[in-house]
Design an enzyme around this catalytic site. Structure first.
Site, PDB file in Angstrom:
ATOM      1  N   THR A  44      30.060  39.377  10.984  1.00 48.06           N
ATOM      2  CA  THR A  44      29.221  38.904  12.085  1.00 48.06           C
ATOM      3  C   THR A  44      28.813  40.094  12.951  1.00 48.06           C
ATOM      4  O   THR A  44      28.964  41.242  12.542  1.00 48.06           O
ATOM      5  CB  THR A  44      29.962  37.839  12.918  1.00 48.06           C
ATOM      6  N   VAL A  46      29.071  40.559  16.977  1.00 51.42           N
ATOM      7  CA  VAL A  46      29.899  41.002  18.106  1.00 51.42           C
ATOM      8  C   VAL A  46      31.306  41.343  17.623  1.00 51.42           C
ATOM      9  O   VAL A  46      31.911  42.320  18.082  1.00 51.42           O
ATOM     10  CB  VAL A  46      29.949  39.928  19.218  1.00 51.42           C
ATOM     11  N   CYS A  47      31.827  40.587  16.689  1.00 47.29           N
ATOM     12  CA  CYS A  47      33.210  40.756  16.222  1.00 47.29           C
ATOM     13  C   CYS A  47      33.558  42.184  15.804  1.00 47.29           C
ATOM     14  O   CYS A  47      34.585  42.712  16.237  1.00 47.29           O
ATOM     15  CB  CYS A  47      33.518  39.774  15.088  1.00 47.29           C
ATOM     16  N   PRO A  48      32.737  42.857  14.997  1.00 48.44           N
ATOM     17  CA  PRO A  48      33.130  44.211  14.605  1.00 48.44           C
ATOM     18  C   PRO A  48      33.189  45.189  15.776  1.00 48.44           C
ATOM     19  O   PRO A  48      33.977  46.125  15.761  1.00 48.44           O
ATOM     20  CB  PRO A  48      32.084  44.627  13.566  1.00 48.44           C
ATOM     21  N   LEU A  51      36.660  44.503  17.276  1.00 43.34           N
ATOM     22  CA  LEU A  51      37.735  44.940  16.382  1.00 43.34           C
ATOM     23  C   LEU A  51      37.798  46.459  16.302  1.00 43.34           C
ATOM     24  O   LEU A  51      38.890  47.040  16.231  1.00 43.34           O
ATOM     25  CB  LEU A  51      37.558  44.308  15.000  1.00 43.34           C
TER      26      LEU A  51
END
Length: 187
Positions: A44, A46-48, A51
């Site tokens: 996806t 925003v997730c990376p 993380l």
């Protein structure tokens, strides 16, 4: 209803960590500080960014005795595929927990049933397995690893110094507050 002081659920899940699959269970979490970092899905947008922010700060979390567990409702196989395909996700050294049945997401009350994925939730868990701080925010807003790190440090401090509290923007070595009986109602 608040989740503060709630025991985390008993669980055993698959994880992708350091290029391998392994099981992680509640017993692995006990006796140390932990952060459960829920995010909606692998591959996806925003997730990376979140993380990677955590990956860049992971050694600092480790130095204060805190393990990071990222969690999505993807399988451990999808975590590996994302790791193999993304330069950003290759930086991750902490366990990526697989929650394809949503058991953990439901246990931490962040499951979006209609979408089969988790909200963006960050949970600080003490060595006794109790949630001591958490934040759940909209899926379109990324979180900040520096602030999460500060909250872990503050949580550790108040656990060790039960008669002191940490004000806003507290940093290790900064001034704390000692509530007095006439101020108790103000905290």
């Amino acid at each position: 209803m608040s989740l503060i002081n709630k025991d985390i659920i008993d669980f055993t899940v698959q994880a992708f960590v350091n290029g391998e699959f392994k099981q992680v269970s509640k017993k692995d979490v006990l006796n140390k500080w932990s952060v459960f970092f829920f995010y909606p899905a692998d591959f996806t947008f925003v997730c990376p960014t979140e993380l990677e922010d955590l990956a860049n700060k992971y050694e600092e979390f480790q130095k204060i005795g805190c393990e990071i567990y990222s969690v999505s409702c993807d399988s451990h196989f999808v975590h590996k595929a994302w790791h193999d395909a993304s330069k950003t996700i290759k930086k991750i050294k902490y366990p990526m927990l697989a929650d394809p049945t949503g058991t953990l997401a439901r246990g931490f009350d962040v499951m979006i049933e209609s979408e089969g994925m988790a909200e963006r939730g960050s949970f600080i868990v003490n060595p006794q397995g109790k949630i001591v701080a958490y934040e759940v925010i909209a899926g379109n807003v990324g979180r900040n690893a520096d602030e999460l790190f500060r909250r872990v440090q503050a949580s550790q401090f108040v656990a060790e110094h039960g008669d002191e509290v940490c004000p806003a923007k507290w940093q290790p070595g900064g001034e704390t507050l000692k509530p007095s009986l006439d101020l108790v109602g103000l905290i």
